[in-house]
Structures are given as C-alpha cells and as structure tokens.
Design an enzyme around this catalytic site. Structure first.
Site, PDB file in Angstrom:
ATOM      1  CB  CYS A 179      -0.931   0.014   1.211  1.00  0.00           C
ATOM      2  SG  CYS A 179      -1.809   1.579   1.367  1.00  0.00           S
ATOM      3  CG  HIS A 188      -4.550  -0.435   4.898  1.00  0.00           C
ATOM      4  ND1 HIS A 188      -3.980   0.176   3.797  1.00  0.00           N
ATOM      5  CD2 HIS A 188      -5.473  -1.296   4.406  1.00  0.00           C
ATOM      6  CE1 HIS A 188      -4.526  -0.298   2.696  1.00  0.00           C
ATOM      7  NE2 HIS A 188      -5.440  -1.206   3.041  1.00  0.00           N
ATOM      8  CG  HIS A 242      -8.363  13.594  -3.626  1.00  0.00           C
ATOM      9  ND1 HIS A 242      -7.262  13.491  -4.431  1.00  0.00           N
ATOM     10  CD2 HIS A 242      -8.913  12.352  -3.597  1.00  0.00           C
ATOM     11  CE1 HIS A 242      -7.143  12.252  -4.886  1.00  0.00           C
ATOM     12  NE2 HIS A 242      -8.144  11.536  -4.389  1.00  0.00           N
ATOM     13  CG  ASP A 252      -2.246  14.013  -5.495  1.00  0.00           C
ATOM     14  OD1 ASP A 252      -3.211  13.326  -5.111  1.00  0.00           O
ATOM     15  OD2 ASP A 252      -1.580  13.730  -6.519  1.00  0.00           O
ATOM     16  CG  HIS A 255      -7.100   8.734  -0.668  1.00  0.00           C
ATOM     17  ND1 HIS A 255      -7.192   7.391  -0.963  1.00  0.00           N
ATOM     18  CD2 HIS A 255      -7.288   9.384  -1.834  1.00  0.00           C
ATOM     19  CE1 HIS A 255      -7.423   7.244  -2.257  1.00  0.00           C
ATOM     20  NE2 HIS A 255      -7.498   8.441  -2.812  1.00  0.00           N
ATOM     21  CB  THR A 279      -5.703   4.892  -8.287  1.00  0.00           C
ATOM     22  OG1 THR A 279      -5.353   6.065  -7.575  1.00  0.00           O
ATOM     23  CG2 THR A 279      -6.420   5.265  -9.568  1.00  0.00           C
TER      24      THR A 279
HETATM   25  P1  AMP Z   1      -7.414   8.203  -5.960  1.00  0.00           P
HETATM   26  O1  AMP Z   1      -7.420   8.188  -7.462  1.00  0.00           O
HETATM   27  O2  AMP Z   1      -8.589   8.896  -5.349  1.00  0.00           O
HETATM   28  O3  AMP Z   1      -7.174   6.821  -5.375  1.00  0.00           O
HETATM   29  O4  AMP Z   1      -6.203   9.134  -5.553  1.00  0.00           O
HETATM   30  C1  AMP Z   1      -4.912   8.695  -5.322  1.00  0.00           C
HETATM   31  C2  AMP Z   1      -4.059   9.921  -5.341  1.00  0.00           C
HETATM   32  O5  AMP Z   1      -2.812   9.611  -4.764  1.00  0.00           O
HETATM   33  C3  AMP Z   1      -3.779  10.475  -6.748  1.00  0.00           C
HETATM   34  O6  AMP Z   1      -4.235  11.813  -6.839  1.00  0.00           O
HETATM   35  C4  AMP Z   1      -2.264  10.369  -6.872  1.00  0.00           C
HETATM   36  O7  AMP Z   1      -1.691  11.436  -7.579  1.00  0.00           O
HETATM   37  C5  AMP Z   1      -1.835  10.349  -5.423  1.00  0.00           C
HETATM   38  N1  AMP Z   1      -0.562   9.702  -5.182  1.00  0.00           N
HETATM   39  C6  AMP Z   1      -0.161   8.484  -5.621  1.00  0.00           C
HETATM   40  N2  AMP Z   1       1.086   8.217  -5.196  1.00  0.00           N
HETATM   41  C7  AMP Z   1       1.470   9.274  -4.454  1.00  0.00           C
HETATM   42  C8  AMP Z   1       2.679   9.605  -3.750  1.00  0.00           C
HETATM   43  N3  AMP Z   1       3.714   8.776  -3.712  1.00  0.00           N
HETATM   44  N4  AMP Z   1       2.730  10.791  -3.115  1.00  0.00           N
HETATM   45  C9  AMP Z   1       1.698  11.641  -3.157  1.00  0.00           C
HETATM   46  N5  AMP Z   1       0.527  11.389  -3.789  1.00  0.00           N
HETATM   47  C10 AMP Z   1       0.427  10.233  -4.445  1.00  0.00           C
HETATM   48 ZN    ZN Z   2      -2.491   1.540   3.504  1.00  0.00          ZN
END
Ligand code: AMP
Ligand code: ZN
Length: 111
Positions: free
Chosen positions: A4, A46, A100, A30, A98, A93
């Site tokens: 994860c 988690h 935003h 992000d 989380h 994803t």
């Molecule tokens: P979601 O599509 O809602 O699952 O959002 C996942 C978010 O995590 C996306 O906006 C990605 O850009 C962000 N993300 C993925 N990997 C990282 C990382 N290593 N550091 C910061 N943000 C990340």
């Molecule tokens: Zn996790």
C-alpha cells in the site's frame, strides 16, 4: 499494510511532502496535483475506504484536520472541493481511505 503506497508514506519508506502529522492522521501534497492546492488526508490505520471506516471518533479527527488545513491554505473564503473516491466506479486508485482537498482555483463544475 504491504504493497500500500500510502502505508509506505506513513512508514517513511517513500518520501512525501507532509503538511500535517499526528498519531492518527497524515496529510501530504498530492504527487500529481490537479489544482494549485491538492492535499491528501489519510488515517494512519489502513482502512480501504469510507465504507470500511467504523470509528466515528477517527472521522471526527479527520474532519478537524481538514478544517485546520483549509484554514492554513487560505481556502475558507473562496472554497474548495473535498473528494473521497471509492471503489471501481469511483476511480479509487489507492486502496487506503483518503480525502482530496482541492482548491486555489475555480474548479470545473464537472467532476
Ligand atoms: P485516488 O485516485 O482517489 O485513489 O487518488 C490517489 C491519489 O494519490 C492520486 O491523486 C495520486 O496522484 C496520489 N498519489 C499516488 N502516489 C502518491 C505519492 N507517492 N505521493 C503523493 N501522492 C500520491
Ligand atoms: Zn495503507
């Protein structure tokens, strides 16, 4: 949890640009910002998504942190968008709950 990416950020196994941290919650920028302000707020535990969150006191803590960040980022007056993508159709994803926080610009009326 293994594999994860957000748990790895919590454990400092991969770097992040942190904006808030306490025992229960972490917030970081992000990596692929969709707005001038794009901050991710997560519980350190988690939990896969909002439906699997059963601890209302944790939700209250997340709410408090969101309000603090919104204030610090000067988003109170102009507003912002709070999003928690969930599951396949929600285009989640990263399977770690989380939120935003998006702001700093007039956002599209479309999601
Ligand atoms: P979601 O599509 O809602 O699952 O959002 C996942 C978010 O995590 C996306 O906006 C990605 O850009 C962000 N993300 C993925 N990997 C990282 C990382 N290593 N550091 C910061 N943000 C990340
Ligand atoms: Zn996790």
């Amino acid at each position: 949890m293994e594999d994860c990416i957000f748990c790895k950020i919590i454990n400092n196994e991969i770097p992040s640009s942190k904006v808030y941290e306490d025992d229960d919650i972490l917030a970081f920028k992000d990596i692929n910002p969709q707005a001038p302000v794009h901050i991710i707020v997560i519980p350190k535990k988690h939990i896969r998504n909002i439906l699997e969150l059963n601890d209302e006191s944790l939700l209250a803590k997340i709410h408090r942190v969101i309000k603090k960040i919104v204030k610090e980022q000067n988003l109170e007056e102009q507003g912002f968008r709070l999003v928690t993508n969930t599951g396949e159709d929600g285009c989640q994803t990263v399977k770690h709950l989380h939120f935003h926080i998006l702001g700093g610009i007039k956002l599209s009326e479309n999601l």
